[in-house]
Design an enzyme around this catalytic site. Sequence first.
Site, short mmCIF file in Angstrom:
data_model
loop_
_atom_site.label_atom_id
_atom_site.label_comp_id
_atom_site.label_asym_id
_atom_site.label_seq_id
_atom_site.Cartn_x
_atom_site.Cartn_y
_atom_site.Cartn_z
N GLY A 30 0.80 -1.22 0.00
CA GLY A 30 0.00 0.00 0.00
C GLY A 30 0.83 1.27 0.00
CB SER A 31 4.31 2.15 -0.86
OG SER A 31 4.47 1.81 -2.21
CG ASN A 32 1.88 3.37 -5.77
OD1 ASN A 32 2.17 4.40 -6.37
ND2 ASN A 32 2.60 2.27 -5.85
CG ASP A 57 -1.17 -4.77 -16.92
OD1 ASP A 57 -1.68 -4.10 -16.02
OD2 ASP A 57 -0.43 -5.75 -16.72
CD GLU A 85 4.64 2.38 -9.29
OE1 GLU A 85 4.31 1.62 -10.20
OE2 GLU A 85 4.70 2.01 -8.09
CG HIS A 123 2.01 -2.39 -15.39
ND1 HIS A 123 1.61 -3.60 -14.86
CD2 HIS A 123 3.13 -2.64 -16.11
CE1 HIS A 123 2.45 -4.54 -15.25
NE2 HIS A 123 3.39 -3.99 -16.02
CG LEU A 164 -1.85 -8.64 -6.76
CD1 LEU A 164 -0.96 -9.59 -6.00
CD2 LEU A 164 -1.14 -8.15 -8.03
C1 GRF Z 1 3.18 -0.83 -7.75
O1 GRF Z 1 4.46 -1.01 -8.24
C2 GRF Z 1 2.21 -0.65 -8.87
O2 GRF Z 1 2.78 -0.18 -10.04
C3 GRF Z 1 1.71 -2.04 -9.12
O3 GRF Z 1 1.72 -2.67 -7.87
C4 GRF Z 1 2.66 -2.06 -7.03
C5 GRF Z 1 1.96 -1.73 -5.74
O4 GRF Z 1 2.87 -1.40 -4.75
N1 GRF Z 1 0.43 -2.05 -9.79
P1 GRF Z 1 2.42 -0.80 -3.35
O5 GRF Z 1 1.54 -1.83 -2.67
O6 GRF Z 1 1.68 0.46 -3.65
O7 GRF Z 1 3.68 -0.54 -2.61
#
Ligand code: GRF
Length: 208
Positions: A16-18, A155, A184, A114, A95
């Site tokens: 969940g870093s994004n 994708d 990102e 992605h 996923l």
């Molecule tokens: C990211 O690299 C994103 O591009 C992909 O999944 C990853 C998620 O990473 N779809 P996080 O859980 O946000 O760290």
Amino acid sequence: MSEGKTRLAIFASGTGSNAEAILQYEHIHPNCGYQTVLVVSNKQTAGVVQVAERYGVVCRILDEKEFPDNANYVESLIQLLQTEQVEFIALAGYLKKIPDILVRQYEKRMVNIHPSLLPKFGGAGMYGMKVHEAVVQAREHISGCTIHWVSEEYDAGAVIAQFSIPLSSGEDGVSLSAKIRKLEHEKYPELLSTLTTNPLARDKHKAP
Ligand code: GRF
């Protein structure tokens, strides 16, 4: 929370870093176009669940396997989005396949990020470290991330924006993954804010 912001849901299965970058952005920028009202995950143990907790955002776990059948699962997902009045969806490392009915319902209102320059290194089964290792193995000189509309295929939706970075000598999957995560985090929230603020920005990025 201000009125008039687009109600956003983040779907994520991993750390969940994004998701955190998206939440942080909206807290720092008063004029941010979105307000995150919901986090959806398929895994109770996913790091994103704690991220949502830290930011006080409603988080729901929907695990397909716990529903009597697929129709029931899809129905619950739709119901949840309706209850929280979700207007826009950001996939951030989710996923599970998004049900087609939802893809249609959120046409041009659902985006994914992605970690490669699509169409290279995308498609079913290409996620996480697999992507970065494939990029390194293919001796690519650049990689990056792609933000695209979500379509029925993995994708494959129309690209909204791509951001690239050069690979360094001796780059491996781990170092590349860290570089792309950083990219990102810088780009995804900003673009989400643009897309949710201005419907014209969305039209500029029409699905084919
Ligand atoms: C990211 O690299 C994103 O591009 C992909 O999944 C990853 C998620 O990473 N779809 P996080 O859980 O946000 O760290």
